[in-house]
Enzyme design. Structure first.
Site, mmCIF file in Angstrom:
data_model
loop_
_atom_site.group_PDB
_atom_site.id
_atom_site.type_symbol
_atom_site.label_atom_id
_atom_site.label_comp_id
_atom_site.label_asym_id
_atom_site.label_seq_id
_atom_site.Cartn_x
_atom_site.Cartn_y
_atom_site.Cartn_z
ATOM 1 N N PRO A 222 0.573 -1.270 -0.062
ATOM 2 C CG PRO A 222 -0.486 -1.250 1.744
ATOM 3 C CD PRO A 222 1.040 -2.219 1.120
ATOM 4 N N GLY B 277 6.861 2.330 2.260
ATOM 5 C CA GLY B 277 8.228 2.593 2.763
ATOM 6 C C GLY B 277 9.370 2.116 1.458
ATOM 7 C CE LYS B 278 5.226 0.757 -2.366
ATOM 8 N NZ LYS B 278 4.019 1.677 -1.440
ATOM 9 C CD GLU C 209 -21.412 10.042 20.031
ATOM 10 O OE1 GLU C 209 -20.878 8.757 20.180
ATOM 11 O OE2 GLU C 209 -22.074 10.464 19.083
#
Length: 638
Positions: free
Chosen positions: A200, A204-205, A422
């Site tokens: 993805p 860090g490719k 909530e």
């Protein structure tokens, strides 16, 4: 030369040429108003008294002057014998003698050719600008645009890359081959020609490829796949040839092609010139990769996040024969990445990378780097000397949901509705088996949501059980059930739209993909060509009407059961639900520990007031980023 100097030079040339042309045109216009006289006419007019002044240029053989009526004239006197000046003086004409002007032939030639030189210069600069500047000029259009990164650009090693240990192990043998190829050659082994990094965005490719070059100490050429493709057919192939020629001169080295899918897509798609150019470039790349036998010391590393669109010829053995997965890091990998990005930054004692990593499932390396940077920016704006856990918590919320919108004008009724909504999510989540622990509940608007309940996963979840999915659906329907119980059926708002969509998506996947419906059975009915499943509808759908009806019935049953479960829990825990809603109205934000204390003994949190609103969760609560499905949104803006 930078772009500003280029623009200045172009405009300077344009203005100079315009001035020269204007001077020439003015000179030509003035020449048209000068009357040419013969020598006889000049003498006759002088004797008649119609000439007021005259200038004699004996070197040029030219007489110029002005008549009594103010008109200009000139006469050729180069072949006249005698003293013409004396004759003019006798006729009472004011006579002046021109100074001798000495101008070299070189200057005459320069002024003659200056307009032409300016035109040629401007044309060349425009051509170079359109073709990419100095690197893509008219004579270098087919040259490679690969950049050679040196130590001046910063050397990277495996110590700078964290969270991708498996990928680093696969690339270590590439480093060993570049450092000592004889060890492999004497055993007859061949190093893979190319390595394809698949993962993805943000994992860090590119950094990993630079680390390989840094570890091996070899030159590193980097280029994007889009740099090969041009509108002119044949240019991309020429650049590929030039890139490999440069690589052979710097062997051993690494060639890194980023986003290779821009040039490596399947061939045979489309018939336009653009596709023809891309296919020729791909063909040349395939030929060049076959052109060296592994002894030249050239390693090709490419990166893509779309391996499915690559041509099969690129992935066969002998080319990119090794595919290395670079996925999003696990919790240990995220902790190491955070430690890398925290280097050199002043951290407070309460900051623990393990807690931050635990709460950031699904984060890529780029996401974690952005998280650390946002925390540093927040600490700087708050005039702090160190980055604390509070900054990391606020930075995570900002990255995921946007900045707080405290300026949003909300009425007391809207705030109350959000608080009960909530609180409904939180109470249902606390009373469902298999649910994740609550990290935080808030009614502060962020993004489009007016409030949110965040859940803290205890670990990275690879898969989920049926019980966990049912719990998630019940938690999501807690807000809608709370509105119905508090305000009645006729006063329910549209704020639960995202919750209903979330529950419907889970129920649909349980029935049509995961085989978790007892009535439908373990059969996949999802149409692979559709973005989302709609029973009985879609391209190529072969589902019978009876089956489609059964699927619809099962999806509705899952959603209805979740809604009824939320109703039962809130009715049973009405006291806890009301107490939590009132605490949210008072404090706006409550941590998971504070919610537990409130429900256990009914005590509200004691916080040191600083006039800035409710404090962030204490450092004993791990900061988190919600994983997919781990946060239940509050009412959304219509």
């Amino acid at each position: 030369m930078n772009i500003n100097m280029k623009n200045f030079a172009i405009w300077a040339l344009i203005l100079t040429m315009f001035a020269v042309m204007l001077t020439i045109s003015q000179g030509s216009m003035e020449n048209k108003t000068i009357e040419n006289l013969t020598y006889s006419e000049l003498i006759d007019r002088a004797e008649a008294g119609s000439i007021s002044e005259i200038t004699l240029d004996e070197a040029a053989g030219l007489a110029t002057g002005k008549t009594s009526s103010g008109e200009l004239f000139e006469a050729n006197i180069s072949r006249i014998q005698g003293d013409i000046g004396t004759k003019m003086e006798d006729a009472d004409v004011a006579v002046e003698y021109a100074k001798v002007k000495r101008q070299s032939a070189l200057m005459n030639a320069v002024w003659s050719f200056l307009p032409l030189v300016l035109i040629i210069g401007i044309s060349i600069m425009f051509m170079r600008s359109m073709q990419g500047g100095g690197r893509g000029g008219a004579m270098n259009f087919g040259k490679s645009r690969a950049k050679l990164l040196t130590e001046a650009n910063g050397t990277r090693t495996f110590d700078d890359v964290a969270g991708v240990e498996a990928a680093k192990e696969d690339l270590k043998e590439v480093v060993e081959f570049l450092q000592d190829p004889t060890k492999f050659k004497r055993l007859g082994a061949k190093i893979p020609t190319g390595a394809l990094l698949v993962g993805p965005p943000g994992t860090g490719k590119t950094l990993l490829a630079r680390a390989v070059a840094g570890e091996a100490g070899v030159p590193f050429f980097t280029i994007s796949g889009s740099d090969f493709v041009e509108m002119f057919v044949g240019v991309g192939a020429s650049r590929v040839r030039d890139m490999f020629a440069e690589a052979r001169k710097n062997s051993p080295c690494i060639i890194f092609i980023d986003e290779i899918d821009a040039v490596g897509r399947h061939r045979g798609v489309g018939t336009s010139g653009g596709h023809e150019e891309r296919e020729q470039t791909l063909n040349q790349l395939l030929v060049e990769m076959d052109g060296f036998d592994g002894t030249e010391g050239i390693i090709i590393i490419a990166a893509t996040n779309r391996p499915d669109v690559l041509d099969k010829a690129l992935l066969r053995p002998g080319r990119f024969d090794r595919q290395i997965e670079v996925p999003n890091p696990d919790v240990q990998g995220r902790e190491k990445i955070l430690q890398v990005h925290m280097r050199g930054k002043p951290m407070a004692k309460d900051v623990e990378a393990h807690y931050i990593a635990r709460g950031t499932p699904g984060f890529s390396g780029a996401d974690l780097a952005n998280l650390v940077n946002e925390a540093a920016l927040l600490a700087a704006r708050r005039n702090k000397l160190k980055i604390s856990m509070r900054e990391f918590d606020d930075a995570r919320d900002k990255v995921l949901m946007g900045a707080e919108r405290r300026t949003l004008a909300m009425t007391l009724e809207e705030k109350e509705l959000t608080a009960y909504h909530e609180a409904g999510h939180a109470i249902v989540g606390l009373n469902m088996p298999g649910s994740m622990p609550i990290h935080k509940a808030t009614i502060i608007p962020r993004g489009r949501a007016l409030g949110m309940v965040q859940y803290l996963p205890e670990r990275d979840q690879i898969s989920q059980s049926r019980q966990e999915m049912i719990s998630r659906m019940a938690m999501a329907m807690g807000g809608r059930a709370a509105e119905e119980l508090k305000y009645g059926h006729d006063h329910v708002t549209s704020g639960a739209s995202s919750d209903i969509e979330h529950v419907t998506r889970i129920a649909t996947a349980m029935v049509t993909e995961w085989g978790l419906s007892d009535e439908v059975g373990p059969i996949a009915y999802k149409d692979t060509d559709q973005q989302s499943f709609m029973p009985g509808i879609g391209r190529g759908s072969s589902i019978s009407p009876e089956t489609a009806k059964l699927i619809e019935t099962e999806i509705k049953r899952f959603v209805t059961d979740a809604h009824e479960t939320a109703h039962k829990i809130l009715k049973k825990k009405k006291k806890d639900w009301t107490a939590l809603a009132e605490a949210l109205l008072e404090y706006e934000t409550l941590s998971g520990e504070e919610i537990k204390e409130l429900l256990a003994d009914g005590t509200t949190p004691k916080r040191p007031g600083d006039g800035s609103g409710p404090a962030a969760p204490t450092s004993s609560i791990p900061t988190t980023r919600k994983p997919k499905g781990s946060a239940i949104g509050g009412p959304a803006e219509a």
